[in-house]
Design an enzyme around this catalytic site. Structure first.
Site, PDB file in Angstrom:
ATOM      1  N   ARG A   1       0.936  -1.231   0.104  1.00 55.12           N
ATOM      2  CA  ARG A   1      -0.001  -0.059  -0.032  1.00 55.12           C
ATOM      3  C   ARG A   1       0.654   1.457   0.008  1.00 55.12           C
ATOM      4  O   ARG A   1       0.465   2.474  -0.626  1.00 55.12           O
ATOM      5  CB  ARG A   1      -0.895  -0.173   1.243  1.00 55.12           C
ATOM      6  CG  ARG A   1      -2.171  -0.851   0.821  1.00 55.12           C
ATOM      7  CD  ARG A   1      -3.028  -0.836   2.113  1.00 55.12           C
ATOM      8  NE  ARG A   1      -4.467  -1.243   1.838  1.00 55.12           N
ATOM      9  CZ  ARG A   1      -5.324  -1.355   2.650  1.00 55.12           C
ATOM     10  NH1 ARG A   1      -5.211  -1.113   3.870  1.00 55.12           N
ATOM     11  NH2 ARG A   1      -6.497  -1.956   2.155  1.00 55.12           N
TER      12      ARG A   1
ATOM     13  N   LYS B   1     -18.416 -16.565   2.649  1.00 53.38           N
ATOM     14  CA  LYS B   1     -19.874 -16.422   2.764  1.00 53.38           C
ATOM     15  C   LYS B   1     -20.319 -16.009   1.330  1.00 53.38           C
ATOM     16  O   LYS B   1     -20.209 -15.024   0.826  1.00 53.38           O
ATOM     17  CB  LYS B   1     -20.068 -15.758   3.873  1.00 53.38           C
ATOM     18  CG  LYS B   1     -19.944 -16.377   5.288  1.00 53.38           C
ATOM     19  CD  LYS B   1     -20.597 -15.425   6.243  1.00 53.38           C
ATOM     20  CE  LYS B   1     -20.602 -16.316   7.643  1.00 53.38           C
ATOM     21  NZ  LYS B   1     -21.051 -15.369   8.858  1.00 53.38           N
TER      22      LYS B   1
ATOM     23  N   GLY C   1      -8.561  -7.726  -0.654  1.00 51.67           N
ATOM     24  CA  GLY C   1      -8.828  -8.811   0.641  1.00 51.67           C
ATOM     25  C   GLY C   1      -7.730  -9.701   0.854  1.00 51.67           C
ATOM     26  O   GLY C   1      -6.544  -9.506   0.450  1.00 51.67           O
TER      27      GLY C   1
ATOM     28  N   GLY D   1     -12.542  -3.644   1.365  1.00 51.67           N
ATOM     29  CA  GLY D   1     -13.916  -3.187   1.441  1.00 51.67           C
ATOM     30  C   GLY D   1     -14.491  -2.342   0.064  1.00 51.67           C
ATOM     31  O   GLY D   1     -15.494  -2.257  -0.495  1.00 51.67           O
TER      32      GLY D   1
HETATM   33  P1  AMP Z   1     -13.860 -13.503   2.255  1.00 53.30           P
HETATM   34  O1  AMP Z   1     -13.487 -12.574   3.187  1.00 53.30           O
HETATM   35  O2  AMP Z   1     -15.248 -13.718   2.443  1.00 53.30           O
HETATM   36  O3  AMP Z   1     -13.254 -13.488   0.853  1.00 53.30           O
HETATM   37  O4  AMP Z   1     -13.288 -15.016   3.010  1.00 53.30           O
HETATM   38  C1  AMP Z   1     -12.172 -15.588   3.209  1.00 53.30           C
HETATM   39  C2  AMP Z   1     -11.802 -16.411   4.077  1.00 53.30           C
HETATM   40  O5  AMP Z   1     -12.660 -17.355   3.653  1.00 53.30           O
HETATM   41  C3  AMP Z   1     -10.604 -17.027   4.320  1.00 53.30           C
HETATM   42  O6  AMP Z   1     -10.070 -16.633   5.396  1.00 53.30           O
HETATM   43  C4  AMP Z   1     -10.583 -18.413   4.063  1.00 53.30           C
HETATM   44  O7  AMP Z   1     -10.097 -19.192   5.210  1.00 53.30           O
HETATM   45  C5  AMP Z   1     -12.263 -18.762   4.169  1.00 53.30           C
HETATM   46  N1  AMP Z   1     -12.921 -20.016   3.521  1.00 53.30           N
HETATM   47  C6  AMP Z   1     -12.450 -20.381   2.256  1.00 53.30           C
HETATM   48  N2  AMP Z   1     -12.813 -21.370   2.059  1.00 53.30           N
HETATM   49  C7  AMP Z   1     -13.556 -21.716   3.120  1.00 53.30           C
HETATM   50  C8  AMP Z   1     -14.212 -23.083   3.494  1.00 53.30           C
HETATM   51  N3  AMP Z   1     -14.428 -24.187   2.622  1.00 53.30           N
HETATM   52  N4  AMP Z   1     -14.796 -23.140   4.666  1.00 53.30           N
HETATM   53  C9  AMP Z   1     -14.302 -22.234   5.630  1.00 53.30           C
HETATM   54  N5  AMP Z   1     -13.818 -20.891   5.383  1.00 53.30           N
HETATM   55  C10 AMP Z   1     -13.361 -20.842   4.059  1.00 53.30           C
END
Ligand code: AMP
Length: 412
Positions: free
Chosen positions: A49, A210, A363, A386
């Protein structure tokens, strides 16, 4: 990778660029995003950054401006907290820019005014963490005015903070002639310009924890992409909604209906929609956990999917082969644990090797790309988390909105 597509500059056309302002010899407030990751000893673990703002700072140096840099770091709750001082960031910037950077241990007050008034052309100062003052996050007009009166111009190069309604993002630019720095322009050009006008085929690879966090991104991309590849935790909500037993995998039960609706809407538009066909499963998210490889239809109760398997890697990689534009946001599994990182790293390599313009949407994904060792082969890696998501959701960033419109300059 060779850059063989031009990047359309679209999103920012109506706003002033730093090059539109006559900053030569003037005092310029540059809002940067030096909110870098730090380890437990407060050492900077990734200075991307900081490095990403050098183009703007060097331009201002060449113009002979007096440069006042300001940023936030962490969440110090509106009062000084030495854990979040920018002192070490000033030292790192000085090393990177090979020029003296004066750190000012306040962001406001007589000391700051005195130092700013003594500055010569080309001098650089970095103010202390803006969030040490409650006015920053409260978007206080008084705070904005106190900072604006120190300078002639405002530049926003803090893409990663441009989704915040904070004083240094939306307050100060309303009080001064304000323009976008080169990093902000580049981020908008890729995350808005390329995404809205992609060279086809355009493939979006979405993962992460999610579905709820990415729903608006899928909706916004629905009319733009040719293929959507879904991995990571969010895949299992889609699979469960289709009637598969996903064991103890991460599932958002309140999203099942919506997941089906979205998949059907995407498919009905002729967009190809890919989900994992196999996965690595474990009973717990733990480096020492026993793992098994199963098809996506066979995840037993008591086990959870923690990564995509080799058949999914092959399927996804083949889907990426013909792409001319690829957008990636979100890991394919729990890549932070070595044993569950293979799917994410394989997809990182497939994206890096594709003969396409490749964009990584910030991210966790930039960390995955850097751990996979392919950062240099990606066309553009966003510095925002974000803020990148909000742009990909089709939202307008308040920090961009607050800058001076091009027409207004003509009447100056
Ligand atoms: P996000 O911030 O929504 O992009 O989520 C990133 C996070 O999703 C990372 O820390 C991963 O460890 C988690 N992640 C990815 N795949 C899975 C999974 N199959 N089960 C649980 N967490 C996951």
């Amino acid at each position: 990778m060779e850059e063989h597509h031009s990047v359309p500059i679209t999103g920012i056309l109506n706003k002033l660029s730093i090059k539109d302002l006559s900053i030569s010899g003037k005092k310029v407030f540059i809002r940067v995003d030096f909110n870098v990751p730090l380890d437990e000893n407060m050492n900077i673990t990734d200075d991307r950054r900081i490095r990403s703002t050098l183009a703007t700072i060097n331009y201002a140096i060449d113009e002979g401006s007096k440069i006042i840099l300001a940023s936030h770091l962490g969440s110090p709750k509106g009062e000084p907290d030495k854990k979040y001082t920018l002192a070490s960031i000033a030292r790192r910037l000085q090393r990177l820019i090979k020029k003296e950077v004066t750190f000012v241990p306040n962001c406001l007050g007589p000391e700051v005014e005195e130092i700013v008034n003594r500055m010569s052309e080309g001098d650089i100062i970095l103010l202390e963490n803006l969030r040490f003052n409650p006015g920053e996050e409260e978007n206080s007009e008084e705070f904005s005015k106190s900072l604006a009166k120190l300078v002639d111009f405002y530049i926003n190069d803090a893409f990663g903070a441009s989704h915040r309604h904070h004083a240094s993002i939306v307050g100060i630019p309303k009080l001064l002639p304000s323009a976008a720095g080169f990093l902000l322009q580049k981020e908008i050009d890729y995350l808005q310009g390329v995404v809205n006008h992609p060279v086809r085929p355009f493939v979006a690879v979405l993962g992460g924890a999610k579905v709820s966090g990415k729903i608006d991104v899928i909706r916004n991309l629905e009319d733009k992409v040719d293929k959507v590849i879904i991995g990571g935790g969010m895949a299992y909500t889609f699979l469960k909604a289709m009637g598969y037993n996903v064991g103890d995998s991460l599932v958002e039960d309140d999203m099942l209906e919506l997941a089906n609706e979205i998949r059907e809407a995407v498919v009905s538009k002729g967009i190809k929609f890919y989900l994992p066909v196999d996965c690595v499963i474990a009973q717990s998210i733990d480096a020492a956990a026993e793992t098994k490889l199963v098809t996506a239809q066979e995840i037993p109760n008591g086990w959870k999917a923690v990564d995509i398997g080799p058949a999914s890697v092959k399927l996804f990689s083949e889907a990426l082969e013909s792409a001319k534009t690829i957008l990636w946001n979100g890991p394919m599994g729990v890549f932070e644990v070595d044993a569950f990182s293979r799917g994410t790293f394989s997809i990182a390599h497939a994206i890096a090797d594709a003969y396409a313009l490749t964009i990584v949407g910030g991210g966790d994904t930039d960390l995955a790309v850097s751990r996979a060792g392919v950062s240099e082969s990606i066309s553009f890696i966003s510095t925002g988390g974000g803020a990148a998501l909000e742009l990909l959701e089709g939202k307008v960033l308040p920090g961009l909105e607050a800058l001076t419109n091009k027409e207004i300059k003509d009447t100056e």
